[in-house]
Scaffold this active site. Sequence first.
Site, PDB file in Angstrom:
ATOM      1  N   SER A 178       0.735  -1.470  -0.314  1.00  0.00           N
ATOM      2  CA  SER A 178      -0.116  -0.218  -0.032  1.00  0.00           C
ATOM      3  C   SER A 178       0.282   0.848  -0.057  1.00  0.00           C
ATOM      4  O   SER A 178       0.503   2.476  -0.485  1.00  0.00           O
ATOM      5  CB  SER A 178      -0.764  -0.066   1.066  1.00  0.00           C
ATOM      6  OG  SER A 178      -0.356  -0.439   2.050  1.00  0.00           O
ATOM      7  N   HIS A 206      -4.730  -3.779  -2.985  1.00  0.00           N
ATOM      8  CA  HIS A 206      -5.050  -2.537  -3.163  1.00  0.00           C
ATOM      9  C   HIS A 206      -4.911  -3.208  -5.068  1.00  0.00           C
ATOM     10  O   HIS A 206      -4.680  -2.637  -6.052  1.00  0.00           O
ATOM     11  CB  HIS A 206      -4.028  -2.094  -3.451  1.00  0.00           C
ATOM     12  CG  HIS A 206      -3.948  -1.100  -1.266  1.00  0.00           C
ATOM     13  ND1 HIS A 206      -4.433   0.151  -1.137  1.00  0.00           N
ATOM     14  CD2 HIS A 206      -3.940  -1.435  -0.979  1.00  0.00           C
ATOM     15  CE1 HIS A 206      -4.499   0.575  -0.623  1.00  0.00           C
ATOM     16  NE2 HIS A 206      -3.859  -1.050   0.102  1.00  0.00           N
ATOM     17  N   LYS A 238     -12.050  -0.024  -1.408  1.00  0.00           N
ATOM     18  CA  LYS A 238     -11.349   0.874  -2.620  1.00  0.00           C
ATOM     19  C   LYS A 238     -11.851   0.718  -4.130  1.00  0.00           C
ATOM     20  O   LYS A 238     -12.700   1.181  -4.442  1.00  0.00           O
ATOM     21  CB  LYS A 238      -9.475   0.138  -2.134  1.00  0.00           C
ATOM     22  CG  LYS A 238      -8.556  -0.023  -1.478  1.00  0.00           C
ATOM     23  CD  LYS A 238      -7.919  -0.351  -1.182  1.00  0.00           C
ATOM     24  CE  LYS A 238      -7.441  -0.483   0.876  1.00  0.00           C
ATOM     25  NZ  LYS A 238      -7.973  -0.813   1.374  1.00  0.00           N
TER      26      LYS A 238
END
Length: 388
Positions: A178, A206, A238
């Site tokens: 990240s 991610h 996300k």
Amino acid sequence: MSFDQLETELAERRAAHLYRRRRLLESPQGPEIVVDGVRGLAFCSNDYLGLANHPALKQALIDGAERFGVGGGASHLVMGHSSAHHQLEEALAEWTGRPRALLFSTGYMANMGAINALIDKRDAVFQDRLNHASLLDGGLLSGARFQRYLHNDVTSLEQRLARTDARRKLVVTDGVFSMDGDIADLPALSAVTRQAGGWLMVDDAHGFGCLGPQGGGCVEHFGLGIDEVPVLVGTLGKAFGTAGAFVAGSEALIETLIQHARSYIYTTSMPPAVAWATLSSLKLVRDESWRRDKLNTLIALFRQGASALGFELMDSPTPIQPILIGEASEALRISQALEDEGIFIGAIRPPTVPAGSSRLRVTFSASHSEEHVLRLLDALERVGRPRA
């Protein structure tokens, strides 16, 4: 009881340029936002595919609230497991190519729950040094023998695995890291883990949505399956643009989590309307590959421009594009100067990253335009050019 000691520690944190403060977001997520009453261009969100304010998701959330109400009302094991949750779990399992998936309220809870349900003091856990805090915390709280291998270093992991006689060996890594944006070498990590008789757990928070032909993340990117990565974790807040998280894997894995994952058992389920909206999000993630194509175009444009300006970029092919600055004070200076130019980018400082590696964490969204990227590069040239 006095809190003078706490006040002293907070003052020291401010003096070291490590103090964190919350900002007030007064608009939906998007390329242009309003923060503390100031409108600006945002490069600091994890809304990678630009779905957090998508009309289809907003309508699905409204429809879900009309159909299922607002609150989950209870834990999944009491009376909080709605048909919305169940349909999303089935869809996520099918998408990831695994028999089952299990929803959690947050990514932190998914990681804590999975690790602590699978291992205890009789076992050993091996983690990449740059893993997310939730993974590290889960490993430490499990009571298992805890070891950290060098970042993305298969040899370092292999050496540690060879020295353990633990009952179970759990290797844990982020898929996309990240704060650096690089991708774990999952094929090699899987090979040495399987050779040692261990399990590989990947938190692809991610990677999902951004990598792979259908946005299936790192495992799809590398063409891996359940045998290579038996424990797969993803978050929905996300690239999916909603909230929550999931673990996908075998029937035995998911049933074990239902029985033993405390962060699943002892908490109220996510609002079912959020699960309903995520079903719409999943369709967009799978079908609209143009969003990933656009991200890649924006990333290439930025990397070329920032390198030409003399900035030190990290080795990242993902929407996370950190600019390495070094000192916390300088990262803060540039971040504030960019904000004065109408551009929001967070300064990431210790303890989130090691001392001396403070950075600007630039993140891109499919909702950005090339003109937005050029504005960012122009601002960086004016206020953030590396000092000689």
